[in-house]
Design an enzyme around this catalytic site. Structure first.
Site, short mmCIF file in Angstrom:
data_model
loop_
_atom_site.label_atom_id
_atom_site.label_comp_id
_atom_site.label_asym_id
_atom_site.label_seq_id
_atom_site.Cartn_x
_atom_site.Cartn_y
_atom_site.Cartn_z
N ASP A 1 -3.80 -34.25 1.05
CA ASP A 1 -4.67 -34.82 0.03
C ASP A 1 -3.80 -35.55 -0.99
OD1 ASP A 1 -6.94 -33.69 1.12
OD2 ASP A 1 -6.93 -31.93 -0.22
N GLU B 1 -2.67 -30.96 5.87
CA GLU B 1 -3.04 -29.93 4.90
C GLU B 1 -4.36 -29.25 5.28
OE1 GLU B 1 -3.29 -31.35 0.88
OE2 GLU B 1 -4.01 -29.43 0.11
N TYR C 1 0.82 -1.22 0.00
CA TYR C 1 0.00 0.00 0.00
C TYR C 1 0.85 1.26 0.00
CZ TYR C 1 -4.32 -2.58 0.49
OH TYR C 1 -5.38 -3.39 0.25
#
Lengths: 360, 614
Positions: free
Chosen positions: A247, A195, A96
């Protein structure tokens, strides 16, 4: 971590390279290690993957390169001023702040993150040295390990990550270095890093931490540096083995690779982040077949990610070659929670013990 | 032949009863369309009248809601006014008009439009119309309250009064009628906007039923040239035309009738036609029956005649199109104004016609929508039935992709940031219907439209390739003029050292001489400034020709040092859409960006032969 003066000197060194080139009438040019898959090599001593000798050189002949240089100088100026005032900022704040750099501002936070990484690679310092920190990402720990974390009052507060925390566990702060976090003691045989939140909760509810003497870590997808660093410290300083439970898809394989071998983007700090002895407990193509798990078909992106992994030096082992090729052959992937097909206790009673025994 | 009085050129055809029952044929086919048609007929008549009399038009249109579905349409012009004895016939009889049987390119329907509007008002509101008119030579204006006697096809004048009117001349018509007011693509507002495009010399104001007033100011201060009436060319006539011409003729032989009634027919060609037709040249026209007329037609076809003259064509003109597009569509800040194209004169069924096009491109115009097509026939905007119109057909059949537009399989109306106007004009244009809402898509016209649009688009291609080059050049210029100095400055700030001299680096990166135009504002006026910046490794000299509109300036630049800038401000303020063109000599062409090498046959004062630097 380096002292302020070292950091400032390193930053000024970059500015000096550019300054000298211009003064001598040379088109400014900066060189750094190539941050690409083709340029990571195994450090045989440490067992982690680091950048090789390939260099990229960026010059100001074209707009892209010149913009890059100008942004880097703006960033250096911002960081050196911050160092002088003993302030720090988040990576997002820096993004920013660049709004005020007008033509040289970052157009996305990814751009500013990449530039900070480039500066790390060039200076061999770390973003903490630049007083830049990421947002909290809230990865968490449950298990019988005791830490001391420095609070805002500057006092170290002792926390046992099983007894002193709620169901969501101990939240890992962005700075996990000794100055902020002391590792005190533990009574566990292993670290299981997960995960997904669903699996983390399942193992907590099934009391896997107590029954199997495990420290459970929720990675929250691709783990943040601090999460990987803490895994590294627990592994290195306390000698606890690390298992990664994900996974079964190409993206999860990458999560494991970033923990065990080091990530391509941050290979300059692999020796500081990677746990080369970490083992993969996640769903494999073999598991999908062996346990007959519910699956989804591979998408086109999945397939190209798997093919890219076949070219990735980190995955060039028999095990990975075999699993990736099998996954491509069956065209299927599975989530870790697919194990619930056989009941809620299957993962803790059967799957994990089986896998762990196979490893020993 | 005796010279006809003006009032004599009105001829009667009794059909008002028929039209009341079939008003959709005239475009009065729905409530919103009927309201539109009333405005259109009145405004078209006003513009025609002003043009014929060399008057710069000022037209105001007002629509007031009286009660649900009932409106009053008021159209006021500053035209020539109408002689009071003619008023009942001009406004009150269908097919009374000065243009019937005269071959002339005109806006309005042929003598049926305004009467149909009055008739429509009368049958939907039950009220007569109010017409006020004054000629400059009249002391007072005359106000008519006037309806139509449908059975007898005559005006029914309720009253006629002299009134005091502040206007020196003009006509105002007020019609009350059923209607529906809408906005959008097929609205009165859009019609007036598109009229303003092709009538930049007219001030058109419009007050809608909610009281919102839109004014299209005039941007040209000269009247438009009226079209010339010409006699029909024999190749365009049909049997019915021959019969009616013969019936009305006062000539005593076919020979003299042919040579006096048609263009491109002399005494000898008349004889040749009649010889080819095997008709006795001395036959009195009153004796001509269908059989003889057929013979005459075949005689015409066998005779070689000069093509019709283009005298009767009345173009909008390049100047008007350019100015009109600029003033109406300037709000989109287009990046490119196409130079209006006027096509060649072509012939359809013996009648001449031609095509004009204009275009604005880029700026704030949306690039993901279809282009906006402004269709005009004889200076009248066509808003309805685009699908059956020759202009749309031509646009859809052209492959626009080669000009940088998106178009599915190269067919259909393309997508891109453009407004294109196409004007087809000529006497006796073929329309798809009596209400003249679309031009019949005959091959002759679609081909002519296509070739004019292609010429227009070729300019765009040139502009786009120049724009690409300018963009690349702009980036490089930005790089060396801004970014490199910024890098030098920042690095010195960080190190607390003097700013290093970056001229050598800049020259190494650029190694060109930039010629660029920038805009300078002074006292609220914008001026074009020519800048020549030497970003090569050594001092340069060159000759630069600046072409700015009509004006050419030759600049001699000598010994311009590395990183030095030569500037030249033009004396005259900038007009919107104007851009300087640069041509150079006397320097290695590879060193120059932003200017073209001067074509050798142009000549430039002080031309020197170029000597290679290396």
């Amino acid at each position: 971590m380096s002292q302020r003066n070292d950091t400032e000197d390193e930053m000024k060194r970059i500015a000096k390279i550019i300054y000298d080139q211009i003064s001598q009438g040379e088109i400014p040019e900066l060189g750094m290690k190539a941050r690409i898959r083709e340029n990571i090599v195994l450090d045989p001593l440490l067992g982690v993957w680091k950048y090789g000798d390939q260099e990229v050189r960026r010059n100001a002949k074209k707009m892209d390169g010149a913009q890059f240089m100008a942004r880097m100088l703006y960033s250096i100026q911002f960081i050196t001023e911050m160092l002088k005032e003993s302030k720090s900022s988040t990576l997002r704040e820096m993004y920013y702040i660049s709004e005020g750099w007008k033509d040289y501002k970052f157009h996305a936070q990814e751009e500013s993150n990449l530039l900070v990484e480039d500066m790390e690679v060039m200076t061999t310092l770390m973003r903490e040295d630049f007083h830049l920190r990421p947002e909290e990402n809230g990865a968490s720990i449950i298990g019988n390990i005791t830490l001391e974390e420095k609070n805002r009052k500057g006092e170290f507060k002792r926390i046992n990550c099983r007894d002193d925390v709620g169901d969501s566990g101990y939240t890992i702060p962005y700075n996990v270095e000794e100055e902020k976090l002391h590792l005190i003691s533990h009574d566990a045989d292993m670290i299981v890093a997960m995960e997904t939140g669903g699996m983390f909760d399942r193992l907590v509810e099934n009391r896997f931490d107590e029954d199997s003497r495990a420290i459970l870590v929720h990675l929250k997808g691709q783990p943040a540096r601090s999460t990987r660093r803490l895994l590294k410290r627990m592994n290195q300083e306390m000698g606890i083995p690390v298992y990664v439970f994900t996974d079964g898809d190409p993206w999860s394989f990458r999560i494991f690779a970033s923990i065990a071998y080091g990530a391509i983007k941050t290979a300059h700090i692999s020796d500081w982040l990677a746990v080369p002895t970490a083992e993969f407990l996640g769903i494999t193509a073999t598991d999908i077949l062996q346990y007959d798990l519910p699956t989804d078909s591979l998408t086109d992106q999945d397939i190209s990610a798997l093919n890219a992994e076949l070219q990735d030096p980190r995955f060039m082992t028999e095990f990975w070659k075999n699993e990736i090729e099998t996954m491509l052959k069956i065209g299927k992937k599975a989530e870790q929670q697919a194990l619930a097909k056989y009941g809620l206790n299957f993962v803790t009673d059967t799957y994990l013990p089986d896998k762990l025994n196979m490893r020993y | 032949m005796p010279k006809k009085a003006e009032t004599d050129s009105y001829r009667q055809v009794s059909v008002s009863e028929f039209f009341e029952k079939n008003r959709h044929m005239l475009g009065f086919d729905s409530l919103q369309k009927s309201l539109f048609m009333m405005v259109k007929e009145a405004v078209d008549n006003s513009l025609d009248a002003c043009e014929e009399h060399g008057i710069i038009p000022e037209i105001s249109v007002g629509i007031t809601l009286l009660k649900e579905d009932m409106y009053e349409v008021a159209v006021l012009d500053n035209g020539p006014g109408i002689e009071r004895t003619v008023v009942p016939r001009v406004f009150g009889q269908l097919l009374y008009g000065s243009r019937f049987h005269v071959l002339k390119q005109s806006r309005g329907q042929q003598g049926i439009g305004i009467t149909a509007a009055i008739l429509y008002g009368q049958s939907t509101s039950g009220e007569p119309s109010v017409i006020t008119t004054r000629r400059p030579e009249d002391a007072v204006a005359y106000r008519f309250v006037l309806g139509i006697d449908v059975k007898n096809n005559t005006a029914h004048v309720h009253s006629e009064d002299p009134v005091i009117w502040e206007k020196p001349s003009g006509t105002e018509i007020r019609i009350r009628a059923k209607g529906r007011f809408i906005s959008g693509k097929q609205s009165i507002g859009e019609y007036l906007r598109e009229l303003a495009v092709v009538n930049p010399n007219a001030k058109i104001s419009f007050t809608d039923p909610e009281g919102k007033k839109t004014i299209f100011e005039k941007s040209i201060d000269e009247p438009s040239k009226p079209p010339k009436a010409t006699k029909p060319h024999p190749y365009g006539v049909e049997i019915g035309d021959i019969l009616s011409i013969c019936r009305e003729s006062k000539e005593d032989s076919l020979e003299s009738l042919l040579s006096s009634s048609f263009s491109r027919v002399s005494k000898s060609t008349a004889l040749e036609i009649l010889k080819n037709a095997e008709v006795d040249p001395s036959t009195p026209p009153s004796r001509v029956e269908k059989q003889i007329a057929e013979k005459i037609i075949s005689g015409i076809m066998k005779t070689k005649l000069m093509p019709p003259s283009a005298e009767s064509l009345s173009p909008i003109t390049e100047h008007f199109i350019r100015t009109g597009m600029l003033s109406v569509y300037g709000e989109h800040k287009p990046s490119f104004y196409g130079k209006p194209v006027s096509g060649r004169v072509a012939i359809y069924k013996g009648n001449p016609f031609s095509v004009e096009t204009g275009m604005v491109y880029g700026g704030a115009l949306p690039s993901d929508e279809t282009i906006q097509v402004l269709r005009y026939a004889n200076k009248v905007p066509l808003l309805f039935h685009p699908g059956s119109c020759a202009i749309t057909k031509a646009i859809s059949e052209l492959d626009w992709r080669q000009f940088g537009f998106e178009q599915k399989q190269g067919k259909g109306v393309p997508y891109g940031p453009a407004i294109i106007m196409v004007h087809v004009y000529g006497p006796r244009l073929p329309y798809t219907s009596e209400s003249k809402e679309a031009i019949a898509p005959v091959d002759e016209i679609t081909e002519a439209v296509k070739s004019a649009i292609k010429m227009e688009l070729k300019q765009l291609r040139k502009f786009n390739s120049r724009a690409d080059r300018n963009k690349r050049m702009g980036e490089k210029f930005q790089l060396v003029s801004t970014v490199i100095p910024e890098i030098a400055k920042k690095s010195s700030e960080i190190l607390s050292l003097e700013i290093p001299d970056c001229r050598v680096v800049i020259s190494k990166i650029a190694n060109v001489v930039f010629v660029r135009e920038s805009i300078k504002e002074e006292n609220g006026k914008k001026y074009s400034v020519t800048e020549v910046i030497n970003y090569t490794m050594s001092p340069i000299s060159m000759n630069l020709k600046v072409i700015f509109g009509e004006k050419e300036t030759d600049l001699k630049i000598e010994g311009l040092d590395m990183s030095e800038t030569f500037t030249y401000k033009h004396d005259e303020p900038l007009e919107q859409g104007m851009e300087a063109e640069y041509y150079f000599t006397g320097i290695n062409p590879v060193l120059v960006q932003g200017a073209e090498e001067l074509p050798s046959d142009w000549g430039l004062k002080g031309v020197e032969t170029y000597e290679s630097e290396e």
